[in-house]
Design a protein around this motif. Structure first.
Motif, PDB file in Angstrom:
ATOM      1  N   THR A 115      56.906 119.652   3.284  1.00  0.00           N
ATOM      2  CA  THR A 115      57.187 120.565   4.388  1.00  0.00           C
ATOM      3  C   THR A 115      56.260 120.217   5.540  1.00  0.00           C
ATOM      4  N   VAL A 116      56.843 119.950   6.693  1.00  0.00           N
ATOM      5  CA  VAL A 116      56.064 119.650   7.895  1.00  0.00           C
ATOM      6  C   VAL A 116      55.842 120.976   8.609  1.00  0.00           C
ATOM      7  N   HIS A 117      54.661 121.534   8.462  1.00  0.00           N
ATOM      8  CA  HIS A 117      54.406 122.891   8.940  1.00  0.00           C
ATOM      9  C   HIS A 117      54.124 122.980  10.434  1.00  0.00           C
ATOM     10  N   ASP A 118      53.756 121.883  11.064  1.00  0.00           N
ATOM     11  CA  ASP A 118      53.511 121.944  12.509  1.00  0.00           C
ATOM     12  C   ASP A 118      53.693 120.561  13.121  1.00  0.00           C
ATOM     13  N   TYR A 119      53.601 120.497  14.437  1.00  0.00           N
ATOM     14  CA  TYR A 119      53.848 119.263  15.173  1.00  0.00           C
ATOM     15  C   TYR A 119      52.647 118.320  15.155  1.00  0.00           C
ATOM     16  N   CYS A 120      51.506 118.776  14.632  1.00  0.00           N
ATOM     17  CA  CYS A 120      50.307 117.939  14.614  1.00  0.00           C
ATOM     18  C   CYS A 120      50.508 116.700  13.753  1.00  0.00           C
ATOM     19  N   ALA A 121      51.440 116.740  12.823  1.00  0.00           N
ATOM     20  CA  ALA A 121      51.711 115.581  11.992  1.00  0.00           C
ATOM     21  C   ALA A 121      52.272 114.426  12.812  1.00  0.00           C
ATOM     22  N   MET A 122      52.805 114.738  13.992  1.00  0.00           N
ATOM     23  CA  MET A 122      53.390 113.704  14.847  1.00  0.00           C
ATOM     24  C   MET A 122      52.637 113.482  16.142  1.00  0.00           C
ATOM     25  N   TYR A 123      52.068 114.572  16.699  1.00  0.00           N
ATOM     26  CA  TYR A 123      51.437 114.480  18.008  1.00  0.00           C
ATOM     27  C   TYR A 123      49.974 114.935  17.947  1.00  0.00           C
ATOM     28  N   PRO A 124      49.035 114.043  18.247  1.00  0.00           N
ATOM     29  CA  PRO A 124      47.634 114.464  18.312  1.00  0.00           C
ATOM     30  C   PRO A 124      47.415 115.508  19.405  1.00  0.00           C
ATOM     31  N   THR A 125      48.355 115.600  20.341  1.00  0.00           N
ATOM     32  CA  THR A 125      48.220 116.524  21.474  1.00  0.00           C
ATOM     33  C   THR A 125      49.001 117.821  21.280  1.00  0.00           C
ATOM     34  N   ALA A 135      51.313 118.087  25.352  1.00  0.00           N
ATOM     35  CA  ALA A 135      51.793 118.220  23.978  1.00  0.00           C
ATOM     36  C   ALA A 135      53.136 117.530  23.805  1.00  0.00           C
ATOM     37  N   GLY A 136      53.226 116.707  22.780  1.00  0.00           N
ATOM     38  CA  GLY A 136      54.477 116.020  22.496  1.00  0.00           C
ATOM     39  C   GLY A 136      54.706 114.801  23.358  1.00  0.00           C
ATOM     40  N   LEU A 160      47.831 108.878  12.029  1.00  0.00           N
ATOM     41  CA  LEU A 160      49.257 108.898  12.313  1.00  0.00           C
ATOM     42  C   LEU A 160      49.956 107.720  11.646  1.00  0.00           C
ATOM     43  N   TYR A 161      49.261 106.597  11.561  1.00  0.00           N
ATOM     44  CA  TYR A 161      49.819 105.450  10.834  1.00  0.00           C
ATOM     45  C   TYR A 161      50.108 105.857   9.396  1.00  0.00           C
ATOM     46  N   GLY A 162      49.145 106.543   8.786  1.00  0.00           N
ATOM     47  CA  GLY A 162      49.340 106.985   7.415  1.00  0.00           C
ATOM     48  C   GLY A 162      50.500 107.949   7.294  1.00  0.00           C
ATOM     49  N   ARG A 163      50.583 108.897   8.223  1.00  0.00           N
ATOM     50  CA  ARG A 163      51.635 109.911   8.144  1.00  0.00           C
ATOM     51  C   ARG A 163      53.014 109.310   8.396  1.00  0.00           C
ATOM     52  N   ARG A 164      53.119 108.461   9.423  1.00  0.00           N
ATOM     53  CA  ARG A 164      54.439 107.937   9.780  1.00  0.00           C
ATOM     54  C   ARG A 164      54.860 106.777   8.883  1.00  0.00           C
ATOM     55  N   LEU A 299      52.757 123.725  20.704  1.00  0.00           N
ATOM     56  CA  LEU A 299      54.100 123.625  20.144  1.00  0.00           C
ATOM     57  C   LEU A 299      54.162 124.391  18.829  1.00  0.00           C
ATOM     58  N   GLU A 300      54.572 125.634  18.903  1.00  0.00           N
ATOM     59  CA  GLU A 300      54.746 126.433  17.688  1.00  0.00           C
ATOM     60  C   GLU A 300      55.962 125.929  16.918  1.00  0.00           C
ATOM     61  N   ASN A 301      55.877 125.979  15.605  1.00  0.00           N
ATOM     62  CA  ASN A 301      56.988 125.537  14.772  1.00  0.00           C
ATOM     63  C   ASN A 301      57.863 126.734  14.386  1.00  0.00           C
ATOM     64  N   ALA A 302      57.448 127.479  13.410  1.00  0.00           N
ATOM     65  CA  ALA A 302      58.207 128.656  12.957  1.00  0.00           C
ATOM     66  C   ALA A 302      57.211 129.699  12.479  1.00  0.00           C
ATOM     67  N   PRO A 303      56.465 130.322  13.388  1.00  0.00           N
ATOM     68  CA  PRO A 303      55.393 131.248  12.994  1.00  0.00           C
ATOM     69  C   PRO A 303      55.901 132.437  12.202  1.00  0.00           C
ATOM     70  N   LEU A 304      55.177 132.766  11.141  1.00  0.00           N
ATOM     71  CA  LEU A 304      55.584 133.879  10.280  1.00  0.00           C
ATOM     72  C   LEU A 304      55.477 135.221  10.994  1.00  0.00           C
ATOM     73  N   VAL A 305      54.651 135.298  12.031  1.00  0.00           N
ATOM     74  CA  VAL A 305      54.515 136.560  12.772  1.00  0.00           C
ATOM     75  C   VAL A 305      55.858 137.007  13.333  1.00  0.00           C
ATOM     76  N   ALA A 306      56.633 136.065  13.849  1.00  0.00           N
ATOM     77  CA  ALA A 306      57.947 136.413  14.401  1.00  0.00           C
ATOM     78  C   ALA A 306      58.864 136.958  13.314  1.00  0.00           C
ATOM     79  N   ILE A 307      58.777 136.366  12.117  1.00  0.00           N
ATOM     80  CA  ILE A 307      59.606 136.814  10.999  1.00  0.00           C
ATOM     81  C   ILE A 307      59.166 138.196  10.525  1.00  0.00           C
TER      82      ILE A 307
END
Length: 391
Positions: A115-125, A135-136, A160-164, A299-307
């Motif tokens: 599960t990719v919980h946030d955008y940090c896995a792709m963007y250091p910014t 960001a992004g 990021l090399y490791g992740r991608r 860059l919020e992904n799917a925050p539980l607060v909204a749910i």
């Protein structure tokens, strides 16, 4: 379940989700075990019995960098041994930012879902909080923007090399909690991406009447990219029109002291810092609030607060960033505003604080929509499909 933090000890959206998913899976008859990391022995909680916590001992800076970027032998050995003893059908990775190479190497040979919980896995910014966000965008844009230094860039490049590079070769399926994140993963060449919206296991409370009090609730970290300073600016701009308005801030973070000093300097008497609260205490605060606000700059992904807010029948005002527009339907379950727009946020807060009927209507619509789209049963069906299993 493998995670960078112990879900029993760390209060965060990812950890809440892991605990809820574990409960749902076990209620459905599955055996779930946790493997978590901890750099602070004082924060290791006992919690569940089916759990292994790998304690990371303090070391020199260069050894720590080598462990993160290249290989952490002790971690690899303990996780590999744990996996060998359990022989799991599925290894579900969650936050795997600290030691991606070591964790993936230990998990190889099994079906791996991440599960990719946030955008940090792709963007250091991804957590950029400046007015004109990078960001992004390209890391070179971030360098000119001041968000990255060359030293940090070198570290992030290797991570990021490791992740991608490694993730794509080791992971059998990726889960994106928002459609927006799924699109970003697709553009970056990730295959086998499944969109599975988040869910929350909350006590059934029935319909909670909207209170007369004009309370705005924020629940989250007190840190720059969450937009709390901007929220205080917006709140200061509306108290003249809504003198009985109150702003309750739930959570802790590195900016807490500065934010409290800012409130004192402005004389904002309606602002209360409530610190970290238990799930039951937070549920009570949702019921006592008129509206819930998510002013994020990153860059919020799917925050539980909204749910959670929707489940308690509360309208949400949120930034138009990341996956938030998927959780807040503008004009139907709440309102959206442009990233960093203090005036826009203040206008929407003023509207819902002064129009109780509208706030009630939006909150009821959010609750109905949440019950249909974000039910635990539906979520479990989707997760098991990704696992390659069924009820």
């Amino acid at each position: 379940m493998v995670n960078d933090n112990d879900p029993d000890a760390v209060v965060g959206g990812s950890e809440h989700y892991i605990a809820d998913l574990t409960h749902a899976l076990e209620a459905d008859g599955h055996d779930v075990h946790w493997f978590a990391l901890s750099e602070d022995p004082a924060r290791v909680a006992s919690g569940r019995s089916r759990k292994c916590v790998f304690r990371i001992r303090a070391t020199t800076r260069w050894v720590a960098i080598r462990r993160r970027v290249i290989f952490f032998r002790d971690l690899h050995r303990e996780l590999a041994d744990y996996v060998a003893r359990l022989r799991p059908d599925v290894i579900h990775l969650h936050n795997n930012h600290r030691y991606p190479v070591s964790v993936l190497a230990a998990a190889r040979g099994h079906r791996i879902v991440q599960t990719v919980h946030d955008y940090c896995a792709m963007y250091p910014t991804a957590n950029c909080s400046r007015r004109r966000s990078c960001a992004g965008r390209s890391v070179f844009v971030a360098l000119g923007h001041g968000c990255l230094t060359w030293k940090l860039l070198a570290t992030e490049f290797l991570l990021l090399y490791g992740r991608r590079f490694l993730d794509r070769r080791f992971v059998d399926a990726f889960i994106a909690p928002s459609r927006d994140l799924a699109l970003h993963l697709d553009r970056m060449g990730y295959a086998r991406v499944r969109h599975v919206p988040n869910f929350r296991l909350l006590p059934e409370s029935g319909t909670t009447p909207l209170p007369d009090a004009q309370v705005v609730l924020y629940a989250g970290a007190l840190i720059a990219h969450k937009g709390v300073a901007m929220l205080l600016d917006a709140f200061a701009g509306l108290v003249g029109d809504v003198p009985q308005a109150a702003l309750w801030l739930v959570g802790n973070g590195p900016d807490a002291a500065d934010l409290e000093s800012s409130v004192r300097a402005r004389g904002l008497r309606g602002v209360r810092f409530l610190g970290q609260r238990s799930p039951d205490e937070l549920a009570d605060l949702y019921r006592r609030a008129r509206v819930v606000v998510i002013p994020s700059l990153w860059l919020e992904n799917a925050p539980l607060v909204a749910i959670e807010a929707a489940a308690y029948g509360r309208a949400v005002i949120a930034s138009r960033v990341g996956g938030l527009p998927e959780l807040v339907e503008h004009g139907k379950t709440g309102f959206l505003f442009d990233r960093g727009d203090r005036a826009g946020l203040a206008d929407r807060l003023r509207l819902l604080l002064t129009d109780r009927s509208l706030a009630e209507t939006l909150g009821a619509a959010g609750r109905e929509q949440s019950a249909k789209r974000l039910s635990p049963i539906r979520h479990l069906d989707r997760i098991l499909a990704v696992y390659g299993a069924s009820h």
